[in-house]
Write a protein that holds these residues in place. Structure first.
Motif, PDB file in Angstrom:
ATOM      1  N   ALA A  80       0.692  -1.140   0.020  1.00 49.98           N
ATOM      2  CA  ALA A  80       0.075  -0.194  -0.062  1.00 49.98           C
ATOM      3  C   ALA A  80       0.842   1.452   0.004  1.00 49.98           C
ATOM      4  O   ALA A  80       1.959   1.128   0.549  1.00 49.98           O
ATOM      5  N   PRO A  81       0.410   2.349  -0.589  1.00 50.29           N
ATOM      6  CA  PRO A  81      -0.690   2.714  -1.317  1.00 50.29           C
ATOM      7  C   PRO A  81      -0.803   1.537  -2.440  1.00 50.29           C
ATOM      8  O   PRO A  81       0.274   1.800  -3.338  1.00 50.29           O
ATOM      9  N   TYR A  82      -1.981   1.079  -3.096  1.00 49.34           N
ATOM     10  CA  TYR A  82      -1.998   0.527  -4.224  1.00 49.34           C
ATOM     11  C   TYR A  82      -3.241   0.634  -4.835  1.00 49.34           C
ATOM     12  O   TYR A  82      -4.291   0.294  -3.952  1.00 49.34           O
ATOM     13  N   SER A  83      -3.611   1.270  -6.040  1.00 44.76           N
ATOM     14  CA  SER A  83      -5.013   1.851  -6.425  1.00 44.76           C
ATOM     15  C   SER A  83      -5.597   0.454  -7.189  1.00 44.76           C
ATOM     16  O   SER A  83      -7.052   0.808  -7.340  1.00 44.76           O
ATOM     17  N   HIS A  84      -5.127  -0.497  -7.475  1.00 47.91           N
ATOM     18  CA  HIS A  84      -5.918  -1.390  -8.179  1.00 47.91           C
ATOM     19  C   HIS A  84      -6.469  -2.536  -7.234  1.00 47.91           C
ATOM     20  O   HIS A  84      -6.009  -2.531  -6.097  1.00 47.91           O
ATOM     21  N   SER A  85      -7.059  -3.427  -7.763  1.00 51.49           N
ATOM     22  CA  SER A  85      -7.887  -4.391  -6.790  1.00 51.49           C
ATOM     23  C   SER A  85      -6.999  -5.198  -6.282  1.00 51.49           C
ATOM     24  O   SER A  85      -5.983  -5.697  -6.762  1.00 51.49           O
ATOM     25  N   HIS A  86      -7.173  -5.535  -4.706  1.00 53.19           N
ATOM     26  CA  HIS A  86      -6.219  -6.308  -4.057  1.00 53.19           C
ATOM     27  C   HIS A  86      -6.904  -6.751  -2.907  1.00 53.19           C
ATOM     28  O   HIS A  86      -7.845  -6.607  -2.597  1.00 53.19           O
ATOM     29  N   GLU A  87      -6.094  -7.790  -2.096  1.00 48.86           N
ATOM     30  CA  GLU A  87      -6.492  -8.292  -0.936  1.00 48.86           C
ATOM     31  C   GLU A  87      -5.555  -7.979   0.338  1.00 48.86           C
ATOM     32  O   GLU A  87      -4.243  -8.019  -0.012  1.00 48.86           O
ATOM     33  N   LYS A  88      -6.038  -7.477   1.323  1.00 45.66           N
ATOM     34  CA  LYS A  88      -5.125  -7.119   2.373  1.00 45.66           C
ATOM     35  C   LYS A  88      -4.612  -8.571   3.173  1.00 45.66           C
ATOM     36  O   LYS A  88      -5.440  -9.372   3.245  1.00 45.66           O
ATOM     37  N   LEU A  89      -3.170  -8.431   3.326  1.00 47.61           N
ATOM     38  CA  LEU A  89      -2.633  -9.841   3.944  1.00 47.61           C
ATOM     39  C   LEU A  89      -2.591  -9.683   5.465  1.00 47.61           C
ATOM     40  O   LEU A  89      -2.742 -10.408   6.055  1.00 47.61           O
TER      41      LEU A  89
END
Length: 164
Positions: free
Chosen positions: A88-97
């Motif tokens: 993060a920051p990451y503006s694309h679709s993702h899942e928090k680990l």
């Protein structure tokens, strides 16, 4: 197959002479895994890494990497970081680990659609803790917390997850 492989059977996962109850994807098993289908892909999947929450558990093996507050997993199939750990920051679709629940306190990474991800084929197949017995995953293989910890201490990079 060797005794050092994790082998999915109808009774659970067989490993080192033991059988561990587990859960799989809510859509069952698939020969044609797609992003978001909720299926666990059939095949032979190599173990390629391990992540853990150092604020919650001890390091399970010398090769396990800590999950930090800004660690994410990209599931943006149209992006170059698809099926990769990102920050993060990451503006694309993702899942928090780093989740508030314990599901990803310990994550074993497989080589499903990695390292050269094919768009839409489905992002990571993790081995992680389950919510409760019988509660399915989004495609991963999940175990009771103590069983997962035992498995994590015994696996190596030669261990494979075999899903028939």
């Amino acid at each position: 197959m060797t005794p050092h492989d994790l082998v999915l059977t109808p009774q659970g996962v067989r490993f080192l002479g033991r059988v561990f109850p587990c859960t799989i994807g809510k859509s069952g098993l698939s020969n044609h895994k797609r992003e978001g289908d909720g299926a666990t892909p059939r095949g032979v999947h190599r173990i390629v890494g391990m992540l853990y929450r150092p604020d919650r558990i001890k390091r399970p093996t010398s090769w396990a990497k800590p999950i930090g507050p800004s660690d994410l997993w990209s599931d943006a199939s149209d992006h170059e970081d698809y099926n990769m750990m990102v920050r993060a920051p990451y503006s694309h679709s993702h899942e928090k680990l780093r989740r508030p629940d314990p599901l990803y306190d310990l994550v074993i990474l497989t080589d499903w659609n990695w390292p050269y991800a094919v768009s839409g084929r489905g992002s990571a197949i993790f081995i992680h803790q389950y919510r409760r017995p019988g509660f399915p995953t989004e495609g991963c293989v999940a175990f009771r917390r103590d069983h997962l910890a035992w498995i994590a201490r015994k696996i190596t990079f030669q261990t494979r997850l075999i899903v028939r």
